[in-house]
Write a protein that holds these residues in place. Structure first.
Motif, PDB file in Angstrom:
ATOM      1  N   GLN A 222       0.807  -1.218   0.000  1.00 14.05           N
ATOM      2  CA  GLN A 222       0.000   0.000   0.000  1.00 14.05           C
ATOM      3  C   GLN A 222       0.844   1.275   0.000  1.00 14.05           C
ATOM      4  OE1 GLN A 222      -2.483  -1.849   3.336  1.00 14.05           O
ATOM      5  NE2 GLN A 222      -3.980  -0.538   2.364  1.00 14.05           N
TER       6      GLN A 222
ATOM      7  N   HIS B 154       1.372  -9.293   4.739  1.00 11.82           N
ATOM      8  CA  HIS B 154       0.209  -8.400   4.788  1.00 11.82           C
ATOM      9  C   HIS B 154      -0.481  -8.441   3.417  1.00 11.82           C
ATOM     10  CE1 HIS B 154      -1.692  -4.706   6.835  1.00 11.82           C
ATOM     11  NE2 HIS B 154      -2.393  -4.928   5.732  1.00 11.82           N
TER      12      HIS B 154
ATOM     13  N   GLU C 134      -5.581   1.713  -1.093  1.00 12.23           N
ATOM     14  CA  GLU C 134      -6.466   0.927  -0.236  1.00 12.23           C
ATOM     15  C   GLU C 134      -7.075  -0.257  -1.003  1.00 12.23           C
ATOM     16  OE1 GLU C 134      -6.870   0.721   3.008  1.00 12.23           O
ATOM     17  OE2 GLU C 134      -8.417  -0.757   2.616  1.00 12.23           O
TER      18      GLU C 134
ATOM     19  N   GLU D 180      -4.439 -10.383   9.440  1.00 10.05           N
ATOM     20  CA  GLU D 180      -5.833 -10.707   9.131  1.00 10.05           C
ATOM     21  C   GLU D 180      -6.014 -11.960   8.280  1.00 10.05           C
ATOM     22  OE1 GLU D 180      -7.635  -7.135   7.505  1.00 10.05           O
ATOM     23  OE2 GLU D 180      -7.641  -6.179   9.470  1.00 10.05           O
TER      24      GLU D 180
HETATM   25  C1  FCB Z   1      -7.442  -3.682   7.087  1.00 13.17           C
HETATM   26  C2  FCB Z   1      -6.146  -4.015   6.356  1.00 13.17           C
HETATM   27  C3  FCB Z   1      -5.343  -2.802   6.000  1.00 13.17           C
HETATM   28  C4  FCB Z   1      -6.213  -1.670   5.515  1.00 13.17           C
HETATM   29  C5  FCB Z   1      -7.312  -1.387   6.490  1.00 13.17           C
HETATM   30  C6  FCB Z   1      -8.200  -0.223   6.111  1.00 13.17           C
HETATM   31  O1  FCB Z   1      -8.366  -4.723   6.938  1.00 13.17           O
HETATM   32  O2  FCB Z   1      -5.340  -4.853   7.153  1.00 13.17           O
HETATM   33  O3  FCB Z   1      -4.387  -3.162   5.042  1.00 13.17           O
HETATM   34  O4  FCB Z   1      -6.725  -2.010   4.280  1.00 13.17           O
HETATM   35  O5  FCB Z   1      -8.113  -2.540   6.650  1.00 13.17           O
END
Ligand code: FCB
Length: 460
Positions: free
Chosen positions: A23, A117, A392, A162
């Protein structure tokens, strides 16, 4: 003299922002998100391009974070730069990361480094990525390589960001690469990501015994549209369990919640394989029973009408701004893990291009953190998502989470009001009455009201 009210945070509390390589760095053309973009799958049709230009000049933004007196910063390593082809290690990429980490340390910021990530090298994705258990060894090999190379500069690691979002968006909803919609495969990916975390944990532990290592689920709350409706409660409970809590349970015990445990193998070696609980929290949704929505497990999700909310984003994924939710999540993580590890808020932030809700939102969420601390929940730090606007994912540049605004064409930076407010909070290690008066006077009573005390000292 009237006493000024203040919510003070514990000494040594970590204050920082969170970010990710793809990002922010720009120029990442060797991962599966670049291919996704080339396939025209970004909803805005935009390209990541130079991102926030971190590969060239991250240090300029680190300086901005330093000016905000942040004492920590979360970033991620781009595996596709470090190992662009299977078994080919790019020492120049490692050198660049060494320079970034050294710069952070010079500025008094503790780096928290994420190892995965969302992005991975094309060669890894093309071998089936995390859908194949046999591929976990590639991830662990890369982790061992970078931790060995960076261990003198970092001892605070986050293995996988995540896993639930990666598995669900990529393999169930088809909204992220590889764009599949296969329930069983989604759960297999989730399981393999967790196994990869566990194996990475032990690999890091061997290389760097003193390291602090964890992972972070995305916790989203799902509440019944009508709390008196048993059907609404049932479907909301299902969403809540399978999106958020099944993952935590697997991380704790190695076993997945029924009926997932019928579909995927238990984890090997999970118990004890983390030093902290990472918490990413953004929003909650309401769920109403809908017999016409089998694909959504008979629960139609929606945002409560009339509430303060994020700019919703092109994929409608950013909803209600609900600070109480952060308190509820912290408490639930603490209780479900019987307080066995400290917690870090590894992400929390707001999509608010105009910055007309973010200052208040930050204050309310931090007050929720303070409330958790007052309950004795050991929260050790807060990483705001994010320092500067960045690419994003599917929303491209159409979602603005930065404390600092970026014009991606010129790379010009314009700090939002939230940036100066966050700086004041970090500097004070507290929410003071003066800060609330300056940035969101309308919530002074709710911020300080709940804890009608002055100068509450907290030690965790
Ligand atoms: C999360 C992600 C991050 C970003 C935020 C807004 O789910 O981990 O990379 O996109 O949301």
């Amino acid at each position: 003299m009237t006493q000024r009210r203040v919510l003070r945070f514990p000494e040594g509390f970590l204050w920082g922002t969170a970010s990710s390589s793809h990002q922010c760095e720009g120029g990442n053309t060797n991962n599966q998100w670049y291919r996704w973009e080339q396939q025209g799958r970004i909803l805005s049709g935009e390209q990541c391009g130079a991102g926030a230009n971190w590969w060239q000049a991250a240090e300029q933004d680190f300086e901005r974070a330093e000016q905000m007196e942040n004492n920590a910063l979360r970033l991620s390593l781009e595996w596709s730069r470090v190992e662009p082809a299977e078994g080919r290690w790019e020492s120049a990429a490692v050198d660049r990361y060494r320079a970034m980490l050294a710069d952070l340390r010079r500025r008094g910021m503790k780096p928290l480094v994420t190892l995965h990530h969302f992005t991975e090298p094309l060669w890894f994705a093309d071998r089936g990525g995390f859908a194949r258990e046999a591929n976990i060894r590639y991830f662990v090999r890369y982790v061992s390589y970078v931790v060995t190379a960076l261990r003198d500069l970092c001892d605070f690691w986050l293995t996988i960001n995540e896993p639930n979002v990666y598995a669900m968006e990529g393999y169930l909803l088809g909204a992220y690469p590889p764009g599949e919609q296969k329930l069983l495969r989604a759960f297999r990916v989730l399981r393999n990501l967790m196994q990869a975390h566990v194996e990475a944990f032990y690999a890091i532990r061997r290389i760097q015994p003193q390291a602090e290592i964890g992972y972070c689920p995305h916790y989203r709350l799902f509440d019944p549209a009508n709390a008196l409706s048993p059907l609404d409660c049932a479907v909301a409970g299902i969403h809540d369990t399978y999106f958020s809590w099944a993952l935590l349970q697997a991380g704790e015990s190695g076993r997945f919640t029924f009926p997932l445990n019928m579909m995927v193998a238990p984890l090997r070696g999970a118990a004890g394989a983390r030093d902290y609980h990472g918490v990413n929290y953004y929003t909650r949704e309401l769920v109403r029973f809908d017999p016409g929505a089998p694909a959504e497990l008979f629960g139609r999700r929606f945002m409560q009408p009339g509430v303060m909310h994020n700019d919703v984003g092109l994929d409608n994924s950013f909803g209600e701004i609900y600070a109480e939710g952060l308190y509820r999540v912290l408490k639930a993580v603490y209780q479900r893990t019987r307080g066995n590890r400290p917690l870090y808020i590894t992400e929390n932030g707001f999509n608010d291009a105009l910055d007309d809700r973010r200052p208040r939102a930050i204050l309310e969420h931090l007050a929720a953190v303070h409330r958790a601390l007052s309950d004795g929940i050991p929260v050790r730090g807060y990483f705001h998502w994010t320092l500067v606007d960045n690419f994003e994912w599917n929303n491209g540049w159409q979602a603005r989470f930065g404390l600092i605004e970026i014009d991606p064409r010129t790379q010009e930076r314009i700090p939002r009001r939230s940036a100066s407010m966050f700086g004041e909070i970090c500097r004070a290690n507290a929410i003071t009455e003066g800060i609330v008066e300056r940035y969101a006077p309308e919530i002074a009573e709710t911020i300080f009201g709940a804890e009608a005390t002055t100068e509450r000292g907290l030690t965790v």
